[in-house]
Each structure stands twice: as structure tokens, then as C-alpha cells.
Design a protein around this motif. Structure first.
Motif, PDB file in Angstrom:
ATOM      1  N   ALA A  46       0.833  -1.209   0.000  1.00 44.09           N
ATOM      2  CA  ALA A  46       0.000   0.000   0.000  1.00 44.09           C
ATOM      3  C   ALA A  46       0.863   1.252   0.000  1.00 44.09           C
ATOM      4  O   ALA A  46       1.920   1.302   0.647  1.00 44.09           O
ATOM      5  CB  ALA A  46      -0.912   0.003   1.220  1.00 44.09           C
ATOM      6  N   TYR A  47       0.404   2.260  -0.733  1.00 44.43           N
ATOM      7  CA  TYR A  47       0.999   3.586  -0.630  1.00 44.43           C
ATOM      8  C   TYR A  47       0.614   4.215   0.713  1.00 44.43           C
ATOM      9  O   TYR A  47      -0.340   3.780   1.383  1.00 44.43           O
ATOM     10  CB  TYR A  47       0.492   4.501  -1.752  1.00 44.43           C
ATOM     11  CG  TYR A  47       0.958   4.166  -3.137  1.00 44.43           C
ATOM     12  CD1 TYR A  47       2.315   4.137  -3.446  1.00 44.43           C
ATOM     13  CD2 TYR A  47       0.040   3.913  -4.156  1.00 44.43           C
ATOM     14  CE1 TYR A  47       2.749   3.854  -4.732  1.00 44.43           C
ATOM     15  CE2 TYR A  47       0.464   3.622  -5.448  1.00 44.43           C
ATOM     16  CZ  TYR A  47       1.815   3.596  -5.729  1.00 44.43           C
ATOM     17  OH  TYR A  47       2.247   3.311  -7.003  1.00 44.43           O
ATOM     18  N   VAL A  51      -3.261   4.036   2.731  1.00 40.18           N
ATOM     19  CA  VAL A  51      -3.578   3.870   4.155  1.00 40.18           C
ATOM     20  C   VAL A  51      -4.300   5.110   4.681  1.00 40.18           C
ATOM     21  O   VAL A  51      -5.260   5.022   5.443  1.00 40.18           O
ATOM     22  CB  VAL A  51      -2.299   3.611   4.970  1.00 40.18           C
ATOM     23  CG1 VAL A  51      -2.624   3.395   6.449  1.00 40.18           C
ATOM     24  CG2 VAL A  51      -1.526   2.414   4.418  1.00 40.18           C
ATOM     25  N   GLY A  52      -3.824   6.295   4.232  1.00 43.73           N
ATOM     26  CA  GLY A  52      -4.415   7.543   4.695  1.00 43.73           C
ATOM     27  C   GLY A  52      -5.818   7.785   4.182  1.00 43.73           C
ATOM     28  O   GLY A  52      -6.546   8.619   4.729  1.00 43.73           O
ATOM     29  N   HIS A 192       4.780  -0.456 -12.120  1.00 40.57           N
ATOM     30  CA  HIS A 192       5.460  -1.229 -11.073  1.00 40.57           C
ATOM     31  C   HIS A 192       5.061  -0.618  -9.727  1.00 40.57           C
ATOM     32  O   HIS A 192       5.844   0.088  -9.073  1.00 40.57           O
ATOM     33  CB  HIS A 192       6.973  -1.199 -11.282  1.00 40.57           C
ATOM     34  CG  HIS A 192       7.441  -1.908 -12.517  1.00 40.57           C
ATOM     35  ND1 HIS A 192       7.489  -1.297 -13.757  1.00 40.57           N
ATOM     36  CD2 HIS A 192       7.855  -3.196 -12.710  1.00 40.57           C
ATOM     37  CE1 HIS A 192       7.938  -2.158 -14.663  1.00 40.57           C
ATOM     38  NE2 HIS A 192       8.166  -3.330 -14.047  1.00 40.57           N
ATOM     39  N   TYR A 193       3.842  -0.903  -9.312  1.00 46.17           N
ATOM     40  CA  TYR A 193       3.249  -0.189  -8.186  1.00 46.17           C
ATOM     41  C   TYR A 193       3.902  -0.549  -6.850  1.00 46.17           C
ATOM     42  O   TYR A 193       4.018   0.308  -5.969  1.00 46.17           O
ATOM     43  CB  TYR A 193       1.750  -0.476  -8.136  1.00 46.17           C
ATOM     44  CG  TYR A 193       1.016   0.004  -9.368  1.00 46.17           C
ATOM     45  CD1 TYR A 193       0.952   1.352  -9.685  1.00 46.17           C
ATOM     46  CD2 TYR A 193       0.415  -0.911 -10.240  1.00 46.17           C
ATOM     47  CE1 TYR A 193       0.296   1.798 -10.827  1.00 46.17           C
ATOM     48  CE2 TYR A 193      -0.248  -0.483 -11.392  1.00 46.17           C
ATOM     49  CZ  TYR A 193      -0.299   0.874 -11.668  1.00 46.17           C
ATOM     50  OH  TYR A 193      -0.949   1.311 -12.806  1.00 46.17           O
ATOM     51  N   LEU A 199       9.340   3.081  -2.787  1.00 50.87           N
ATOM     52  CA  LEU A 199      10.040   4.349  -2.970  1.00 50.87           C
ATOM     53  C   LEU A 199       9.312   5.489  -2.259  1.00 50.87           C
ATOM     54  O   LEU A 199       9.948   6.389  -1.708  1.00 50.87           O
ATOM     55  CB  LEU A 199      10.193   4.656  -4.457  1.00 50.87           C
ATOM     56  CG  LEU A 199      11.154   3.749  -5.236  1.00 50.87           C
ATOM     57  CD1 LEU A 199      11.096   4.064  -6.726  1.00 50.87           C
ATOM     58  CD2 LEU A 199      12.582   3.914  -4.709  1.00 50.87           C
ATOM     59  N   GLU A 200       7.967   5.458  -2.268  1.00 53.28           N
ATOM     60  CA  GLU A 200       7.217   6.510  -1.585  1.00 53.28           C
ATOM     61  C   GLU A 200       7.457   6.479  -0.076  1.00 53.28           C
ATOM     62  O   GLU A 200       7.671   7.526   0.551  1.00 53.28           O
ATOM     63  CB  GLU A 200       5.730   6.373  -1.875  1.00 53.28           C
ATOM     64  CG  GLU A 200       4.913   7.516  -1.283  1.00 53.28           C
ATOM     65  CD  GLU A 200       3.427   7.274  -1.408  1.00 53.28           C
ATOM     66  OE1 GLU A 200       2.725   8.181  -1.894  1.00 53.28           O
ATOM     67  OE2 GLU A 200       2.966   6.183  -0.999  1.00 53.28           O
ATOM     68  N   TRP A 201       7.446   5.305   0.509  1.00 53.34           N
ATOM     69  CA  TRP A 201       7.733   5.186   1.946  1.00 53.34           C
ATOM     70  C   TRP A 201       9.161   5.642   2.247  1.00 53.34           C
ATOM     71  O   TRP A 201       9.411   6.308   3.259  1.00 53.34           O
ATOM     72  CB  TRP A 201       7.539   3.736   2.414  1.00 53.34           C
ATOM     73  CG  TRP A 201       6.104   3.327   2.572  1.00 53.34           C
ATOM     74  CD1 TRP A 201       5.353   2.628   1.684  1.00 53.34           C
ATOM     75  CD2 TRP A 201       5.261   3.613   3.686  1.00 53.34           C
ATOM     76  NE1 TRP A 201       4.080   2.443   2.171  1.00 53.34           N
ATOM     77  CE2 TRP A 201       3.995   3.037   3.407  1.00 53.34           C
ATOM     78  CE3 TRP A 201       5.432   4.275   4.885  1.00 53.34           C
ATOM     79  CZ2 TRP A 201       2.921   3.120   4.289  1.00 53.34           C
ATOM     80  CZ3 TRP A 201       4.360   4.364   5.774  1.00 53.34           C
ATOM     81  CH2 TRP A 201       3.120   3.794   5.473  1.00 53.34           C
ATOM     82  N   THR A 202      10.088   5.299   1.354  1.00 52.87           N
ATOM     83  CA  THR A 202      11.485   5.718   1.546  1.00 52.87           C
ATOM     84  C   THR A 202      11.614   7.232   1.478  1.00 52.87           C
ATOM     85  O   THR A 202      12.326   7.839   2.296  1.00 52.87           O
ATOM     86  CB  THR A 202      12.378   5.069   0.480  1.00 52.87           C
ATOM     87  OG1 THR A 202      12.219   3.653   0.511  1.00 52.87           O
ATOM     88  CG2 THR A 202      13.839   5.412   0.736  1.00 52.87           C
ATOM     89  N   ILE A 203      10.932   7.850   0.514  1.00 57.06           N
ATOM     90  CA  ILE A 203      10.945   9.313   0.401  1.00 57.06           C
ATOM     91  C   ILE A 203      10.427   9.945   1.684  1.00 57.06           C
ATOM     92  O   ILE A 203      10.996  10.934   2.181  1.00 57.06           O
ATOM     93  CB  ILE A 203      10.090   9.764  -0.798  1.00 57.06           C
ATOM     94  CG1 ILE A 203      10.783   9.397  -2.116  1.00 57.06           C
ATOM     95  CG2 ILE A 203       9.828  11.272  -0.754  1.00 57.06           C
ATOM     96  CD1 ILE A 203       9.916   9.608  -3.333  1.00 57.06           C
TER      97      ILE A 203
END
Length: 317
Positions: A46-47, A51-52, A192-193, A199-203
Motif C-alpha cells: 500500500a501507498y 492507508v491515509g 510497477h506499483y 520508494l514513496e515510503w522511503t521518500i
């Protein structure tokens, strides 16, 4: 204490952001890593926005808002401290311009984060993606200009390593976040979700460290209020030990009156001057007076004292 308010602002901002990320990540895992309606069919991870968009949306909005508002306050506070001289002052108008652009870009990025948390990925997917781009671009631009400002400050204040440290941290953030953002965009476009989600969590976690690093920028303001110079501390220590003041005479103005210090003796300069003057004067006066009195009788000079009888005249004469 009053000075805690300086670096407490970015510290509080970063901790709120970290608490939100951890809460959302733990919640998704505790719920069994469900596939939310906002996720793609072939997406397993999940992005943050996925979750939000669910039951944690109020938390997502509230903590995102608190994070960016307090972070904006940190930028404005840094500008004010630099303007009032509590931090290293700007040395050119261009540095002030860089700072102003950085603050403006930070405010734009903050607005982007607040809006993307409100317009979630489930109900307003297009707007959500637009505001996500505004958030990332705003803070990258902000980091570029504040990095530029610190680079110029570091040239003028080379003796202050904190400016160089702050510059390198911000430069590292720019490089890392820009690379991650490019990878995130490419992964999303190529479907490539899961990679994009990672990558989004890492950012987001890198952004936490970036916000946290701003407490370093307030360290000179803390030291300027509480720091004593090494010379002052040494003077105080020597005075407590009965050793007098520093050898350069900076703490004792009377030492300049007496003349130079003899580095070959441990005596104080005043003691050396007085002892030398008194001893020389008294010894010379007493010796000269006694010698003159004993060596002169009624105006005539006594013959020199010899050991034994006077020598006989030479037979050659």
C-alpha cells in the motif's frame, strides 16, 4: 530553558511526522496487509495515501498539517535569528533572496502535503497526484535554495564547521530525494506499483531525517548565549588556582605598566620589577656608601691592604 525553543521546533516537527508514518505502517501490517479499494489490482504494497484514505484519514490530515506548519515556523525562525544576529548573518543581498525563495517554496510544499491528505487517493485520485507533485517539488526547490545560502555562508564563515555540515546534509537530501522521486515517477508510469510504494515510503522517511537535521542550524544561536571563550575560562581557572592572569596580560591591565615579562622566571611581572628595582637600589646604595666611608679617612685614601711585608727593591736598580 528558553533556548530549547529554537531547535525544539524542527525536532517536534520531525517526530510528529515519524509518529504518523510508523502508526500508518503498523496499522496496515496489523490489519493483515489488506488490499485497499484505492490500490491497483496487481498492487500488494500500500501507498501512504492508500492507508491515509481509509480509517486513518483524520490522523493523516492532522499530523501532516502539524508537521508542515511547524517546519515552516522553523524556516521563518531561522531567517529571523539570522536577521537579528543570533545566527551567522547574511553577507549579501543574494543570500537573503535565496532564503526568501526557500521559505516561499517550503510554504508551497506544505500546502501540497495538506491538500493531498485532504484529497485522498480513493475519492480524488487526480488531485491527489497533483498535490503530491507540488509537495515533493516544493521541498526539493526549498532545499536547493537554502543549500545555496549555506554554501555562500560557509565561504564567509569558514571557521564555523556547522555551516559546512548543514550544507552537506541539505545537498545529500536534494540528491537522494530527487533520485527517489524520479524512480517513483518512472515506477508509477510503468505500472510497477509495489516498487513505487516502497520508494514513496522511503521518500517519506528521508524527509523525516531532513526535517530533523534542521536542529543543527540552531546550535550557533544556543552557543552564542551560553558559551564562554577558551581564553576566559582559562583566566578564571588560573585565578582560582592563585596563578594570576594569562601570560598575555589581557586580564590584568596593571601588567602593561610594569614592562615586559621575563619568560625565564616563574615570578609575576610586578614582583620581578619591584624585587629587581629594590634589590638593585638597596644593594648598590648600601655597598657604595659603606665602601666609600670605610675606604676614605678624612679625605685621604687608605693604602691598599696587603698580605705580608712590602716587597724589597730589586737588586738591579
Amino acid at each position: 530553558m528558553w533556548f530549547l525553543s529554537y531547535w525544539a521546533v524542527p525536532l517536534f516537527s520531525s517526530l510528529v511526522w515519524l509518529a504518523m508514518l510508523v502508526t500508518m505502517l503498523v496499522t496496515w501490517n496489523v490489519e493483515g496487509m489488506p488490499h485497499y479499494p484505492s490500490m491497483e489490482d496487481n498492487q500488494k504494497i500500500a501507498y501512504i495515501s492508500d492507508v491515509g484514505a481509509q480509517g486513518l484519514k483524520p490522523l493523516f490530515i492532522a499530523m501532516s498539517t502539524v508537521t508542515v506548519i511547524t517546519f515552516d515556523i522553523a524556516f521563518i525562525l531561522e531567517r529571523w535569528l539570522r536577521h537579528t544576529g543570533k545566527l551567522h548573518p547574511n553577507t549579501s543581498i543574494w543570500q537573503k533572496i535565496y532564503s526568501g525563495i526557500s521559505i516561499a517554496a517550503t510554504i508551497v510544499g506544505a500546502a501540497g502535503l495538506i491538500l493531498l491528505s485532504i484529497f485522498d487517493a480513493l475519492r480524488h485520485n487526480r488531485l491527489h497526484n497533483i498535490f503530491l507533485g507540488v509537495f515533493i517539488i516544493g521541498y526539493v526547490v526549498s532545499a536547493i535554495f537554502i543549500c545555496w545560502e549555506y554554501q555562500r555562508l560557509g565561504i564567509h564563515f569558514r571557521e564555523h564547521s556547522v555551516l559546512r555540515l548543514s550544507f552537506w546534509i541539505k545537498l545529500a537530501f536534494i540528491i537522494i530525494e530527487a533520485g527517489l522521486a524520479i524512480g517513483f515517477g518512472i515506477s508509477s508510469k510503468t505500472h510497477h506499483y509495489d516498487t513505487a510504494a516502497i520508494l514513496e515510503w522511503t521518500i517519506a522517511f528521508v524527509y523525516f531525517f531532513y526535517v530533523l537535521s534542521f536542529f543543527i542550524d540552531f546550535m550557533p544561536a544556543i552557543r552564542s548565549k551560553n558559551h564562554q571563550s577558551t581564553e576566559t575560562e582559562m583566566d578564571m581557572a588560573l585565578a582560582e588556582c592563585g596563578e594570576g592572569s594569562m601570560g598575555d596580560g589581557a586580564a590584568d591591565p596593571d601588567r602593561y605598566f610594569r614592562g615586559q615579562t621575563n619568560v625565564l622566571t616563574d615570578a609575576h611581572p610586578n614582583g620581578l620589577a619591584n624585587g629587581h628595582a629594590n634589590g638593585h637600589a638597596n644593594g648598590f646604595a648600601n655597598g657604595y656608601a659603606n665602601g666609600a666611608t670605610n675606604g676614605t679617612m678624612n679625605g685621604s685614601t687608605k693604602p691598599p691592604k696587603t698580605n705580608g711585608p712590602a716587597p724589597l727593591p730589586s737588586a738591579n736598580f
